[in-house]
Design a protein around this motif. Structure first.
Motif, PDB file in Angstrom:
ATOM      1  N   ILE A   9       0.343  10.131 -21.900  1.00  0.00           N
ATOM      2  CA  ILE A   9       1.670   9.613 -21.608  1.00  0.00           C
ATOM      3  C   ILE A   9       2.708  10.568 -22.184  1.00  0.00           C
ATOM      4  N   LYS A  10       3.691  10.917 -21.399  1.00  0.00           N
ATOM      5  CA  LYS A  10       4.758  11.796 -21.885  1.00  0.00           C
ATOM      6  C   LYS A  10       5.903  10.947 -22.427  1.00  0.00           C
ATOM      7  N   ILE A  11       6.255  11.187 -23.700  1.00  0.00           N
ATOM      8  CA  ILE A  11       7.344  10.457 -24.346  1.00  0.00           C
ATOM      9  C   ILE A  11       8.626  11.270 -24.220  1.00  0.00           C
ATOM     10  N   LEU A  12       9.651  10.649 -23.690  1.00  0.00           N
ATOM     11  CA  LEU A  12      10.917  11.365 -23.515  1.00  0.00           C
ATOM     12  C   LEU A  12      11.558  11.657 -24.866  1.00  0.00           C
ATOM     13  N   PRO A  13      12.117  12.855 -25.058  1.00  0.00           N
ATOM     14  CA  PRO A  13      12.769  13.184 -26.328  1.00  0.00           C
ATOM     15  C   PRO A  13      14.034  12.354 -26.537  1.00  0.00           C
ATOM     16  N   ALA A  14      14.348  12.091 -27.807  1.00  0.00           N
ATOM     17  CA  ALA A  14      15.552  11.335 -28.143  1.00  0.00           C
ATOM     18  C   ALA A  14      16.792  12.216 -27.994  1.00  0.00           C
ATOM     19  N   LYS A  15      17.955  11.575 -27.918  1.00  0.00           N
ATOM     20  CA  LYS A  15      19.216  12.302 -27.784  1.00  0.00           C
ATOM     21  C   LYS A  15      20.234  11.772 -28.782  1.00  0.00           C
ATOM     22  N   GLU A  16      21.233  12.595 -29.063  1.00  0.00           N
ATOM     23  CA  GLU A  16      22.334  12.130 -29.908  1.00  0.00           C
ATOM     24  C   GLU A  16      23.135  11.071 -29.162  1.00  0.00           C
ATOM     25  N   ILE A  17      23.922  10.319 -29.915  1.00  0.00           N
ATOM     26  CA  ILE A  17      24.779   9.282 -29.336  1.00  0.00           C
ATOM     27  C   ILE A  17      26.234   9.625 -29.656  1.00  0.00           C
ATOM     28  N   TYR A  18      27.082   9.601 -28.631  1.00  0.00           N
ATOM     29  CA  TYR A  18      28.508   9.828 -28.857  1.00  0.00           C
ATOM     30  C   TYR A  18      29.293   8.875 -27.969  1.00  0.00           C
ATOM     31  N   LEU A  19      29.898   7.873 -28.592  1.00  0.00           N
ATOM     32  CA  LEU A  19      30.661   6.854 -27.884  1.00  0.00           C
ATOM     33  C   LEU A  19      32.119   6.943 -28.321  1.00  0.00           C
ATOM     34  N   LYS A  20      32.986   7.330 -27.421  1.00  0.00           N
ATOM     35  CA  LYS A  20      34.389   7.532 -27.779  1.00  0.00           C
ATOM     36  C   LYS A  20      35.145   6.206 -27.853  1.00  0.00           C
ATOM     37  N   GLY A  21      35.993   6.120 -28.864  1.00  0.00           N
ATOM     38  CA  GLY A  21      36.840   4.952 -29.060  1.00  0.00           C
ATOM     39  C   GLY A  21      38.187   5.388 -29.595  1.00  0.00           C
ATOM     40  N   ASP A  22      38.624   4.727 -30.674  1.00  0.00           N
ATOM     41  CA  ASP A  22      39.938   5.058 -31.222  1.00  0.00           C
ATOM     42  C   ASP A  22      39.856   6.228 -32.199  1.00  0.00           C
ATOM     43  N   ASN A  23      40.888   6.357 -33.053  1.00  0.00           N
ATOM     44  CA  ASN A  23      40.970   7.530 -33.932  1.00  0.00           C
ATOM     45  C   ASN A  23      40.241   7.367 -35.261  1.00  0.00           C
ATOM     46  N   HIS A  24      39.474   6.302 -35.408  1.00  0.00           N
ATOM     47  CA  HIS A  24      38.614   6.130 -36.597  1.00  0.00           C
ATOM     48  C   HIS A  24      37.172   6.343 -36.145  1.00  0.00           C
ATOM     49  N   ALA A  25      36.544   7.412 -36.643  1.00  0.00           N
ATOM     50  CA  ALA A  25      35.176   7.747 -36.232  1.00  0.00           C
ATOM     51  C   ALA A  25      34.165   7.240 -37.256  1.00  0.00           C
ATOM     52  N   VAL A  26      33.000   6.838 -36.760  1.00  0.00           N
ATOM     53  CA  VAL A  26      31.891   6.425 -37.619  1.00  0.00           C
ATOM     54  C   VAL A  26      30.717   7.366 -37.360  1.00  0.00           C
TER      55      VAL A  26
END
Length: 249
Positions: A9-26
């Motif tokens: 079974i081929k496992i797909l590689p993970a990716k970074e997450i980037y969800l844009k919102g307001d001017n306070h970044a987490v």
């Protein structure tokens, strides 16, 4: 695809997450041998309330276990520093950092060195034995290969490289953890320390050690009754997310 025909079974590689919102970044930092799935639900829920959320993927993580052996703690720390700089370059003046397990160590180190609004850590160790770190890698590789549906013989053969890996890089990992803990007094920003009551006792001891030694005038410690180590994926997930939101709001 069946392993009896020589396929896996081929496992797909993970990716970074980037969800844009307001001017306070987490900035959300995942655990060792895991990947950004640790922080996916947290990022999604925080983003719904307006926060920009970024979860980088450490080098060698979220891919085949063999990739992990090519990197060490210095590479992963550089990944964290690059992630912080990425958010600065994107124009964010307010950055909160959240880290799980080893991600929590990176979060504490970042709070010692950079301008951060809040630091929130979960399931953080104050020490880690190199042999246990090695076992963590071997267990991860073994589980990964089982998911691929490889035969027991093939898994045994492929685990040899993991069993034979030297401890040098893992000793450096332990030193990084210890150095970070020795410098907790440099943290003066609002700090929240969470731990799972169903996790190994080490983590509740670690949580209280961190709580006692950070120099923050605003600090919080809390244990979650149904949580084991990967707190952000467990039964207390929603309660933890609400605590995070309350703290940074």
């Amino acid at each position: 695809m069946k392993k009896g025909f020589g396929f896996v079974i081929k496992i797909l590689p993970a990716k970074e997450i980037y969800l844009k919102g307001d001017n306070h970044a987490v900035l959300l930092l995942h655990s060792f041998t895991s990947h950004t799935r640790d922080m996916k639900k947290v990022a999604t829920e925080l983003n719904k309330t307006g926060y920009t959320c970024y979860a980088p993927l450490y080098s060698g993580h979220g891919q085949t276990p063999e990739q992990l052996l090519q990197y060490n703690v210095n590479d992963w720390w550089q990944d964290v520093m690059k992630a912080y700089q990425f958010l600065k370059d994107e124009g964010f003046q307010k950055i909160t950092v959240i880290g799980l397990s080893i991600g929590g160590i990176f979060a504490l180190r970042l709070a010692q060195l950079k301008k951060i609004e809040h630091v929130i850590v979960l399931s953080v160790p104050i020490d880690r034995d190199p042999e246990r770190l090695k076992k963590r890698i071997i267990d991860y590789a073994n589980n990964y290969k089982k998911i691929e549906e490889k035969s027991a013989l093939q898994i045994s053969h492929e685990l040899e490289v993991f069993n034979q890996m030297p401890l040098d890089s893992l000793i450096k990992f332990q030193e990084f953890i210890r150095f970070t803990i020795q410098n907790l007094e440099k943290i003066t920003i609002p700090s929240a320390i969470f731990y799972g009551i169903r996790d190994d006792k080490l983590y509740s001891i670690s949580a209280y050690t961190i709580y006692k030694n950070v120099n923050s005038s605003e600090k919080l410690i809390k244990g979650f009754k149904q949580s084991k180590h990967l707190m952000t994926l467990g039964k207390d997930q929603i309660e933890i997310i609400n605590e995070i939101l309350d703290f940074i709001n």
